[in-house]
Structures are given as C-alpha cells and as structure tokens.
Design a protein around this motif. Structure first.
Motif, PDB file in Angstrom:
ATOM      1  N   UNK A   2       0.923  -1.264  -0.043  1.00 49.15           N
ATOM      2  CA  UNK A   2       0.024  -0.054   0.161  1.00 49.15           C
ATOM      3  C   UNK A   2       0.918   1.138   0.014  1.00 49.15           C
ATOM      4  N   UNK A   3       0.384   2.407  -0.733  1.00 53.59           N
ATOM      5  CA  UNK A   3       0.924   3.589  -0.670  1.00 53.59           C
ATOM      6  C   UNK A   3       0.978   4.003   0.933  1.00 53.59           C
ATOM      7  N   UNK A   4       1.813   4.995   1.208  1.00 56.30           N
ATOM      8  CA  UNK A   4       2.109   5.456   2.621  1.00 56.30           C
ATOM      9  C   UNK A   4       0.745   6.287   2.950  1.00 56.30           C
ATOM     10  N   UNK A   5       0.016   7.013   1.946  1.00 56.12           N
ATOM     11  CA  UNK A   5      -0.962   7.621   2.205  1.00 56.12           C
ATOM     12  C   UNK A   5      -2.210   6.761   2.451  1.00 56.12           C
ATOM     13  N   UNK A   6      -2.140   5.681   2.302  1.00 60.72           N
ATOM     14  CA  UNK A   6      -3.229   4.679   2.346  1.00 60.72           C
ATOM     15  C   UNK A   6      -3.560   4.348   4.069  1.00 60.72           C
ATOM     16  N   UNK A   7      -2.237   4.682   4.573  1.00 60.55           N
ATOM     17  CA  UNK A   7      -2.196   4.585   6.316  1.00 60.55           C
ATOM     18  C   UNK A   7      -1.607   5.935   6.498  1.00 60.55           C
ATOM     19  N   UNK A   8      -2.009   7.023   6.430  1.00 60.21           N
ATOM     20  CA  UNK A   8      -1.194   8.249   6.611  1.00 60.21           C
ATOM     21  C   UNK A   8      -0.748   8.645   8.205  1.00 60.21           C
ATOM     22  N   UNK A   9      -1.659   8.231   9.056  1.00 56.15           N
ATOM     23  CA  UNK A   9      -1.436   8.462  10.282  1.00 56.15           C
ATOM     24  C   UNK A   9      -0.252   7.741  10.964  1.00 56.15           C
ATOM     25  N   UNK A  10      -0.172   6.389  10.549  1.00 53.49           N
ATOM     26  CA  UNK A  10       0.882   5.500  11.167  1.00 53.49           C
ATOM     27  C   UNK A  10       2.223   5.839  10.716  1.00 53.49           C
ATOM     28  N   UNK A  11       2.196   5.990   9.394  1.00 55.02           N
ATOM     29  CA  UNK A  11       3.199   6.115   8.454  1.00 55.02           C
ATOM     30  C   UNK A  11       3.876   7.846   8.828  1.00 55.02           C
ATOM     31  N   UNK A  12       2.974   8.787   9.229  1.00 50.59           N
ATOM     32  CA  UNK A  12       3.431   9.968   9.830  1.00 50.59           C
ATOM     33  C   UNK A  12       4.372   9.867  11.002  1.00 50.59           C
ATOM     34  N   UNK A  65      -9.009   5.734   7.792  1.00 53.46           N
ATOM     35  CA  UNK A  65      -8.838   4.550   7.050  1.00 53.46           C
ATOM     36  C   UNK A  65      -9.638   4.503   5.602  1.00 53.46           C
ATOM     37  N   UNK A  66      -9.327   4.090   4.499  1.00 49.50           N
ATOM     38  CA  UNK A  66     -10.248   4.252   3.206  1.00 49.50           C
ATOM     39  C   UNK A  66     -11.394   3.375   3.301  1.00 49.50           C
ATOM     40  N   UNK A  67     -11.175   2.293   3.923  1.00 48.81           N
ATOM     41  CA  UNK A  67     -12.254   1.444   4.073  1.00 48.81           C
ATOM     42  C   UNK A  67     -13.365   1.620   5.077  1.00 48.81           C
ATOM     43  N   UNK A  68     -14.327   0.884   5.155  1.00 48.08           N
ATOM     44  CA  UNK A  68     -15.498   1.105   6.301  1.00 48.08           C
ATOM     45  C   UNK A  68     -15.060   0.047   7.174  1.00 48.08           C
ATOM     46  N   UNK A  69     -15.170   0.537   8.690  1.00 47.68           N
ATOM     47  CA  UNK A  69     -15.038  -0.630   9.737  1.00 47.68           C
ATOM     48  C   UNK A  69     -16.185  -0.541  10.647  1.00 47.68           C
ATOM     49  N   UNK A 213      -6.026  16.392  -6.981  1.00 40.65           N
ATOM     50  CA  UNK A 213      -7.019  15.367  -7.521  1.00 40.65           C
ATOM     51  C   UNK A 213      -7.214  14.404  -6.496  1.00 40.65           C
ATOM     52  N   UNK A 214      -8.221  13.617  -6.542  1.00 39.91           N
ATOM     53  CA  UNK A 214      -8.565  12.731  -5.386  1.00 39.91           C
ATOM     54  C   UNK A 214      -7.879  11.422  -5.833  1.00 39.91           C
ATOM     55  N   UNK A 215      -7.225  11.013  -4.461  1.00 44.59           N
ATOM     56  CA  UNK A 215      -6.471   9.985  -4.620  1.00 44.59           C
ATOM     57  C   UNK A 215      -7.041   8.598  -3.734  1.00 44.59           C
ATOM     58  N   UNK A 216      -7.937   8.860  -2.923  1.00 44.45           N
ATOM     59  CA  UNK A 216      -8.736   7.836  -2.162  1.00 44.45           C
ATOM     60  C   UNK A 216      -9.803   8.307  -1.449  1.00 44.45           C
ATOM     61  N   UNK A 217     -10.777   7.598  -1.181  1.00 41.29           N
ATOM     62  CA  UNK A 217     -11.813   7.992  -0.011  1.00 41.29           C
ATOM     63  C   UNK A 217     -10.928   7.728   1.368  1.00 41.29           C
ATOM     64  N   UNK A 218     -11.389   8.423   2.386  1.00 38.38           N
ATOM     65  CA  UNK A 218     -10.701   8.390   3.652  1.00 38.38           C
ATOM     66  C   UNK A 218     -11.795   8.611   4.642  1.00 38.38           C
ATOM     67  N   UNK A 219     -11.955   7.403   5.684  1.00 33.60           N
ATOM     68  CA  UNK A 219     -13.068   7.491   6.357  1.00 33.60           C
ATOM     69  C   UNK A 219     -12.549   7.729   7.927  1.00 33.60           C
TER      70      UNK A 219
END
Length: 226
Positions: A2-12, A65-69, A213-219
């Motif tokens: 996954x791209x680092x922005x898929x999990x931005x908080x943890x990677x930051x 997170x991009x997905x629904x939990x 540009x939109x890269x992904x949804x983020x919930x």
C-alpha cells in the motif's frame, strides 16, 4: 504494498512526525493535546486491542482508513465522517498575492482555537500548532483565516486547518493561504496532500481548481475507549 497515504497517520508517526509520536512499533498515537489521531500497522490485526491496552480509560481517538470498519471491541464510535484524500498534481504556477499572510505562533493559539471551534475544519487543540507552518490573515487585528500543516508521512506534507471566519467568506483567503502552503511544501521538495469532508462541495471545488486530484476515500472514526 500500500502507498504510504493509504495509512497516513501511522506512517507519519513513524517518519516525519516521529518527534510527536507515542506508542510501540506497531501502534502509535499523538499526544491528545496535539491531535486525537492514532494509527497502527496495516498488518496489525490486533491494533485496536493494543491501543486499548496502552491508552487511558476515556481517551478519545480519531482513526482514519480508506475502508469501512465496524465498531471495534472496547471502543465506542461517537461520530463517523466520510472524507476524501487529495494529492497535489498542479504545476506550481501560483498567482495569488500572499503579502497579507502572516506566520502564527503560540501567542495566537487562543485565537486559532476560537476560529476552529467556529468553523470546524477538524480537531484543533492547545498543542496542534506543534505540527508547524501555521499561517493566517488578520483584519483589524483579528484572525479571520488560517491554514497549517498536520501529518508528514514519508515525503508528503498534509495541508490542514483550512478555515475562514463566516464574515469573511468569498474573499479568496482560503485560496491565498493554500497556495502559500503549497509553495512552502514544494520548496522543501515535499509533496502536498490534504483531506476534506466528502460533502464539503465548496472546498472540493476549490481543491480541484488549485490542482489537487482525488487519490482515495478516507473515512474518519471518532471513538472513545470504554
């Protein structure tokens, strides 16, 4: 991978915001006075359990997170926001005059908190300014608009706290401030990104105009430890 922005908080928290991080190698969080955000490794299936064991009772967190939990055990979901993540893909051709933009310091925190309480761009607390690069526009000695930076995963910098006092909407202040942030980030050789509520049509339109540009949804899930 996954791209680092898929999990931005943890990677930051592992990289650009490491100086603000708390936790373990697999579960991380900011001090609550800085930000409620928490994160954990994508392959950490027990991430919420680990956070539950490490954080105090009643602690409020924000998970992105991009997905629904579904609501994890031991946590109460208090609010959910469907958002969008944008990445800057513009050409860096900025035309707005930024001479009115002033740096914000700890002396301005009370005004910054008051403005964010009124406009609700996202969580903002007493030490959020530690993320850095906060700037604003003042009129008659009053802070009427501001932006700053928040997460810094790997080689990305997030533009955040974009807000304008309702009495000063329509004057282009948000555009001026965002372009100023873009210049700061690009001059550092980093890549700008940001998050916005999916239903904030005014902001979404502005970000498209500015070259995002939109890269992904983020919930976004606001929760409290039970």
């Amino acid at each position: 991978m996954n791209h680092c922005l898929h999990n931005p908080v943890y990677n930051a928290l592992l990289t650009g915001d490491k100086h603000l991080s708390n936790g373990t190698a697999t579960a991380q969080w900011y001090d609550e006075a800085v930000s409620p955000f928490v994160g954990f490794a994508a392959n950490n299936k027990n991430g919420f359990d680990e956070l539950h064991s490490l954080l105090p009772e009643g602690r409020k967190i924000l998970y992105a997170i991009p997905s629904i939990i579904t609501q994890p055990k031991g946590w109460q979901v208090q609010h959910e926001i469907k958002g969008l993540q944008f990445v800057y893909e513009g050409n860096g051709d900025f035309t707005n005059d930024s001479t009115a933009v002033q740096p914000l310091t700890t002396t301005h925190v009370a005004e910054m908190i008051a403005l964010t309480k009124l406009t609700k761009p996202g969580p903002f607390a007493a030490k959020t300014i530690l993320f850095g690069a906060y700037h604003g526009i003042f009129k008659n000695g009053r802070l009427v608009a501001m932006t700053g930076q928040r997460m810094h995963p790997e080689d990305y910098s997030e533009i955040s706290a974009v807000c304008t006092h309702p009495d000063y909407l329509g004057k282009g202040y948000a555009s001026v401030l965002i372009q100023h942030q873009l210049q700061l980030i690009l001059e550092e050789g980093r890549k700008p990104f940001l998050h916005v509520r999916a239903d904030n049509e005014r902001a979404v339109a502005l970000y498209h105009r500015l070259g995002f540009t939109i890269s992904r949804p983020m919930n976004f899930y606001f929760m409290q430890k039970q």
